[in-house]
Each structure stands twice: as C-alpha cells, then as structure tokens.
Design a protein around this motif. Structure first.
Motif, short mmCIF file in Angstrom:
data_model
loop_
_atom_site.label_atom_id
_atom_site.label_comp_id
_atom_site.label_asym_id
_atom_site.label_seq_id
_atom_site.Cartn_x
_atom_site.Cartn_y
_atom_site.Cartn_z
N THR A 330 -7.68 -3.60 31.93
CA THR A 330 -6.89 -2.95 30.82
C THR A 330 -5.53 -3.78 30.89
OG1 THR A 330 -5.96 -0.75 29.78
CG2 THR A 330 -5.93 -1.18 32.39
N ARG A 331 -4.91 -3.91 29.74
CA ARG A 331 -3.60 -4.36 29.59
C ARG A 331 -2.93 -3.67 28.50
NH1 ARG A 331 -1.88 -10.32 29.88
NH2 ARG A 331 -0.42 -10.56 28.38
N MET A 332 -1.54 -3.60 28.34
CA MET A 332 -0.71 -3.11 27.51
C MET A 332 0.43 -3.93 27.19
SD MET A 332 0.19 -0.43 25.40
CE MET A 332 -0.65 0.83 26.04
N ASP A 333 0.45 -4.52 25.88
CA ASP A 333 1.47 -5.32 25.62
C ASP A 333 2.57 -4.65 24.76
OD1 ASP A 333 0.10 -7.70 26.23
OD2 ASP A 333 -1.20 -7.86 24.70
N LEU A 361 -5.48 -3.03 25.42
CA LEU A 361 -6.58 -3.83 25.33
C LEU A 361 -7.30 -3.15 26.70
CD1 LEU A 361 -7.01 -7.60 25.60
CD2 LEU A 361 -8.07 -6.00 27.65
N VAL A 362 -8.55 -2.78 26.20
CA VAL A 362 -9.59 -2.29 27.27
C VAL A 362 -10.62 -3.28 27.15
CG1 VAL A 362 -10.95 -0.58 28.02
CG2 VAL A 362 -8.77 -0.16 27.10
N ASN A 363 -11.48 -3.62 28.53
CA ASN A 363 -12.61 -4.40 28.67
C ASN A 363 -13.30 -3.95 29.47
OD1 ASN A 363 -13.41 -7.63 30.03
ND2 ASN A 363 -14.14 -7.09 28.03
N ALA A 364 -14.69 -3.93 29.27
CA ALA A 364 -15.61 -3.39 30.37
C ALA A 364 -16.96 -4.27 30.09
CB ALA A 364 -15.93 -2.13 30.07
N PHE A 378 -23.88 -7.21 29.56
CA PHE A 378 -23.42 -6.55 28.28
C PHE A 378 -21.77 -6.78 28.37
CE2 PHE A 378 -21.41 -2.61 26.38
CZ PHE A 378 -21.85 -2.88 25.28
N ASN A 379 -21.03 -6.63 27.37
CA ASN A 379 -19.49 -6.93 27.48
C ASN A 379 -19.15 -6.10 26.20
OD1 ASN A 379 -16.87 -7.89 28.34
ND2 ASN A 379 -17.12 -9.14 26.40
N TYR A 380 -18.05 -5.49 26.21
CA TYR A 380 -17.29 -4.77 25.36
C TYR A 380 -15.73 -5.03 25.72
CZ TYR A 380 -15.42 -1.01 22.34
OH TYR A 380 -14.64 -0.08 21.53
N ASN A 381 -15.21 -5.37 24.43
CA ASN A 381 -13.79 -5.59 24.45
C ASN A 381 -13.12 -5.05 23.19
OD1 ASN A 381 -11.69 -7.55 25.66
ND2 ASN A 381 -11.23 -7.54 23.50
N TRP A 382 -12.15 -4.27 23.50
CA TRP A 382 -11.31 -3.58 22.34
C TRP A 382 -9.89 -3.78 22.59
CZ3 TRP A 382 -7.68 0.40 22.42
CH2 TRP A 382 -7.42 1.23 21.36
N GLN A 383 -9.26 -4.39 21.53
CA GLN A 383 -7.99 -4.49 21.74
C GLN A 383 -7.14 -4.37 20.01
OE1 GLN A 383 -6.32 -8.45 22.51
NE2 GLN A 383 -8.50 -9.36 22.19
N TYR A 384 -5.76 -4.11 20.39
CA TYR A 384 -5.00 -4.37 19.14
C TYR A 384 -4.27 -5.62 19.45
CZ TYR A 384 -5.84 0.10 16.74
OH TYR A 384 -6.51 1.25 15.85
N THR A 385 -4.13 -6.35 18.51
CA THR A 385 -3.15 -7.70 18.50
C THR A 385 -2.36 -7.71 17.15
OG1 THR A 385 -3.32 -9.97 18.75
CG2 THR A 385 -5.03 -9.08 17.38
#
Length: 621
Positions: A330-333, A361-364, A378-385
């Motif tokens: 996870t990350r927060m910009d 941002l969240v990645n699993a 399996f990969n899931y990536n969800w983020q706002y940019t």
C-alpha cells in the motif's frame, strides 16, 4: 511481461575498457567508449566512465539526430556494512522534432503508394473551418511518392540539454535489516518547434528532486496447524518518499500539417508563420525562445508549476513454504500543488491553481506452485493517480477530477517449466480500467482486456527460440463529455476531396464509446537464434501486426502487415562484430502518427509514417 533496467556499475575487480562503433545506412553513425576499474589497492573505490556520440541522418528527408552523452559512476564499499554509489549522466542533442512525417494518409496511399497533390498559397493556410476553403478547390490528382518524402520544414528546431544525478546508500545493520537511501536529481531544458504544424514545446530548466528512504527486513515465523508446523518467510520493505518538482513549460498546437504538398511544393514553405491567419490563433511569444517560438497560455500543457509529493509506503511478501507466495502493498501519495500561467502570459489571461490531494494505492498478488513444472499467479492493483502535462507539471486549468483518476488492473495467468526447464510457456489474461491523455481535452476513461502468450525454448547452448502473441482490445469512453474524441482532421484527405470538405477541420466526433485507433488488436513476435561453437551465429526475427484504423469513423485502415529482421554475428571473448538487416524482405509497411494510448492519435488522419525498407548496420566491439 516485465522489463528490468540495470544501471551500469563501476568495475571493482580490475581495469576494463572497450570501444564500439555502429555504422548504418542513410548516414547513421554511433560510437562510444567505456572504461573503469578500482581506484585504490584495496578495491574499495571504483569508477566507470562511458561516452556515446551520435550523428544520424535518416531514411526520411530533413530529419537528423546528433547527440553527445556522458556517463560517470563512482562506487564506495569501505566495509560489508556500508555501500555508496554515485551516478551522473549528461547529454545534449540537436535533432528534428517529429510529429508529422508524411501527411495525407489515404487508403490509396497505404495500398498503392499514391499521394494526393495540390496546395494553397502558404498565406492562405489555416486550421478549423473558418476561412478554410473546400479541399476540392485546390487538390489535384494522385501521383506515386517516394517513401522517404516528408512535409518537414528544414528549419524545424530541436535542442535539448538533460542531466541526471543519483546517490544510493545502503547500510547493512544486521542479517535481517538493511537501510537504503536513494536521492535522485533530474534536469531538462528543451526546445522543440515544428513550423509545419504549428506546434511548440519548450521546457525551460525543469527539474525534479526525489529522496526515498526504506527499511528492508527479513524474518521467519512459525504457524502451528494441528500437528504440522508451517514456516513463513517474511520480507518487508517500508519507508517514505519525498519528491519536489518544478516546471516552466510553454506549449502550442495548431496542427495544419495536412495542408502541405510533399511532392510539388517547396519545403521552405512548410511554415505556418507565413500564413496571414497565424495571428488569429491566440499565440504569444515565448520569453527567451529562439525566433518563431510562440505559446498558447490557456491549454492543458502550458504551466509554471511547483509541487511536493509525500509518500509513505509499505510492502510485505510472505513465502508459505516453496509453493505459495503472498504479496500485499500500500502507498499514499499526498500532493501539494501550486500552478499558474507562466511569464509572458498577458495579465487578463492569468490563471492559478492551489490544491492538496491524497491518492491511495493498494496492491495484492499471490503465486501458487502446485508442482515443480507449473506456477499460477494472480495480481490486483487499485490506485488513484493524476493527469499531468507533457513536462510533468499541472495546468492551472485542471479540474479537481484531474487529480483523482482511477486505475485498476486485474491479471492472472499460468507458467509452465518443461523439459528440465528448457521449455518455458506462459499464458495470462488481464483487464485494466485507466485513463488516456489528450492534447486539448481532459483525460478520458478507457478499458483494456487482453490475452498474452509466450514461449521460450532452448534445448542447448547453440539454439533458442522465442515466440509471443498478444490479443488486446481497448475502448475509449467519451459518454460523459460534451464532445467525443477530437482530431486535427476527422476524415481522410480522399474523403475531403470527394465531398468538398476543408482539410485540418479540427473538429470532434459525437460523445460515445470508441474502439482505439492506430492500434493493432493482435501482435505476433518471434525470434530464432543459432550460434556455432566457433562464435558465428544467426538470428532471425519477425513481427506481425493486425489491422489498424486511422480515424474514429473507421473508414481508412492499415491492413495486416509484417516485418522480418535478421542479424549475422561473430563473437570472441574480447570483441564482437554484428551485421543487422532490418526488414530484409523490403516490406512496405506503415505506422500511424499515434498509437491508441498516445495523445498524438489525434493526428492519425493528418500524418503517417512509411516504415523503413531494407536497412543494414554493423557493430564492432
């Protein structure tokens, strides 16, 4: 598919050096040198220096690229617990900026090499529909055209200076903990003016400072399940990143390149400054720019921006035995942005923007290996940019939605390792929701779905083969906008001549959903190499592209096409010679001005690129 770039490292073991030269057809010359070695007797300090020079003309008329590039690396390893690496890179370039190469792409040009001739006096050239006469009043018949022909103005300006410095420090605290600090500085000063379009991009001393500090730790935990004991290996990478960026960017675009005649008109006339209509497009001189540099103050590219980005992050990988690997991150910009129209903007057009934004941002991901020869993932990536201008800054005209663009990627696949790991096969499917950048419009939602397959087979050290296939379909969603996708011209030149429509009409299609243009839904690639014990070898490669449409009316298309390449080489422990043959079957293929995800897809009905014919080069080490 992933690509990993490894920075050139200093030579700690001994002094090394080599020189190289590449000579190709159409006056293409590249050369360089690389040296390095330890500085002290204990081999705790080492360096590496590289130089590359480029003097390239081109297959295409009035196109060149001249560069000088210098690279220096210094490594310091005083002990097993501390390591520091310093990198510096500087280059300058004098080049031809390319947006339009050959204009007037029509089905007749693509299929038969026939180009529609005829032009207005430069004084009458314009874009849009006002004061723009019907094309059939001045266009003539079709003539065969050289594939080297362009509508490039010989006096186009392309100048750039760029530099990068990076310091990476590693502290080895103990076997389970490492601290890494990465400080990065980047700079560019660039001027690109295309008089035939008219378009200018000027970045006046843009720079970025980035610092990332992270703690990397390893440890094991045991989990009891009944009478079984499960050992879990952990790897955690956590830290904080700080970034500051400053941009001072000027930009303009008119895009009237479809007006020029690449056969019968003097190239010195491919210049919109000669038009009586130039002053009606709201352009202003760029301070300190070479003669002919003008900008539009109120667009999504022109800006003077300063912003901070603060980013805490956390990544955790857990290995459950040798079969299951779980990854979460996870990350927060946090963005703190100030943007305004730059110096040279008239006072009555001044605009500014101050905003603070948070984007998570969240990645699993999970990998499961049920057997030695197969692996599932399996990969899931969800983020706002954020949307951004071409120089990396933010326009003062950006709405709040430009700072919250959702990107979501779902991917899964299987990999096989067969024949004692001599044969590798992978199959993956993916779905992505993202946003596409545009030149004059806000970013637009887009979705992609696809399937990717790869095969690598190397039975011994002499022979290997690689095959790849990609099926990817994309949709642009303009349903929520007042207008649909805009193009510099919304129909082909052939269509304009037939129905008496103006060239360079600069209009938009209706709102709705559109399949990507300039985009092959299917791509096949392959490469086969055989190398003899004496060092002689041969490589043959191929790429096949499916149909590509040039406009959102889907009338004109580049049909299925392929290119075959080969390379004959000889290598020894101390030197190598290679002869490359590109497109050795001389296929007459075409490339659009902008592929489906590029903002320059707006030019696909006003510009096209004739692909290289047979091209050769040799490489000596």
């Amino acid at each position: 598919m992933s690509i990993i770039f490894i920075t050139k490292q200093p030579y700690f073991d001994k002094f090394r050096g080599y020189v190289w030269d590449t000579t190709g057809m159409y006056e293409n010359y590249m050369w360089g040198a690389d040296i390095g070695g330890p500085v002290d007797k204990e081999h705790k300090v080492a360096y590496r220096f590289s130089y590359m020079g480029i003097e390239n003309r081109s297959y295409y008329q009035y196109v060149h690229n001249d560069q000088q590039n210098f690279y220096f690396a210094l490594g310091y390893n005083p002990s097993e617990n501390y390591q520091a690496d310093l990198y510096f890179d500087y280059g300058n370039a004098d080049y031809t900026p390319i947006e339009v190469v050959l204009d007037r792409p029509t089905q007749s040009l693509i299929d038969n090499g026939l180009y529609i001739t005829g032009f207005l006096p430069p004084s009458a050239m314009t874009a849009g529909t006002e004061n723009n006469p019907p094309a059939n009043t001045y266009l003539n018949g079709e003539l065969p055209i050289s594939r080297r022909a362009t509508v490039k103005y010989p006096g186009d300006i392309g100048q750039a200076n760029f530099a990068m410095t990076q310091l990476i420090q590693r502290i080895h605290v103990n076997d389970n903990l490492e601290i890494v600090n990465n400080t990065f500085f980047w700079y560019q000063d660039q001027t690109a003016i295309r008089f035939e379009t008219y378009e200018a991009n000027v970045f006046k001393g843009d720079y970025e400072i980035d610092n990332r500090t992270e703690a990397r730790t390893h440890f094991d935990t045991d989990l009891e399940s009944g009478h079984n004991l499960l050992n879990i290996k952990h790897f955690i990478d956590s830290g904080f990143e700080f970034r500051f960026q400053r941009t001072l960017d000027y930009q303009s675009e008119v895009y009237l390149g479809n007006s020029w005649d690449a056969i019968t008109e003097n190239p010195q006339l491919y210049n919109f400054l000669l038009s009586n209509n130039f002053g009606s497009f709201g352009l202003y001189p760029i301070p300190g720019s070479p003669a002919g540099g003008y900008f539009i103050p109120l667009n999504d590219e022109t800006n003077q921006t300063q912003f901070f980005r603060l980013s805490p992050f956390y990544q955790h990988q857990m290995n459950f035995s040798d079969k299951i690997i779980l990854f979460v991150g996870t990350r927060m910009d946090g963005y703190f942005v100030h943007s305004q129209t730059p110096p040279g903007t008239p006072g009555f057009l001044f605009q500014s923007l101050n905003t603070t934004q948070l984007n998570p941002l969240v990645n699993a991901a999970i990998t499961y290996r049920p057997a030695r020869c197969v692996s599932l993932y399996f990969n899931y990536n969800w983020q706002y940019t954020t949307n951004a201008s071409s120089g990396g800054g933010y326009s003062p005209l950006f709405p709040p939605t430009a700072f919250h663009l959702l990107n979501q990627l779902i991917e899964g696949g299987v990999k096989w390792f067969l024949l004692n790991e001599k044969l590798y096969i992978s199959l993956a499917g993916f779905s992505e929701d993202t946003y596409l950048g545009n030149i004059e419009f806000p970013a637009t939602p887009a979705s992609f779905k696809g399937l990717e397959a790869n095969l690598t087979f190397q039975p011994d050290k002499h022979f290997w083969i690689r095959l790849g296939y990609l099926l990817e379909q994309g949709i642009e969603d303009w349903s929520g906008f007042p207008e649909g996708p805009e193009m510099a011209q919304t129909y082909s030149t052939q269509f304009a001549k037939r129905y008496g429509l103006p060239l360079n009409n600069d209009e938009a299609f209706p709102p709705g959903k559109y399949s990507l243009i300039g985009w092959p839904d299917q791509v096949f690639s392959g490469m086969l190499t055989y190398k003899f014990d004496l060092g002689l070898g041969l490589t043959i490669g191929a790429i096949v592209l499916s149909d590509q449409y040039l406009g959102y009316d889907y009338r004109t298309r580049i049909p299925l096409q392929f290119v075959l390449n080969s390379s004959l080489f000889y290598s020894s422990p101390k030197w190598e010679m290679r002869i490359n043959l590109f497109n050795f079957t001389k296929e007459k293929y075409w490339l659009p001005a902008g592929v489906g995800m590029s903002p320059t897809r707006e030019l696909d009905y006003t510009s096209i690129v004739a692909g290289y014919p047979l091209d050769t080069g040799n490489h000596d080490l």
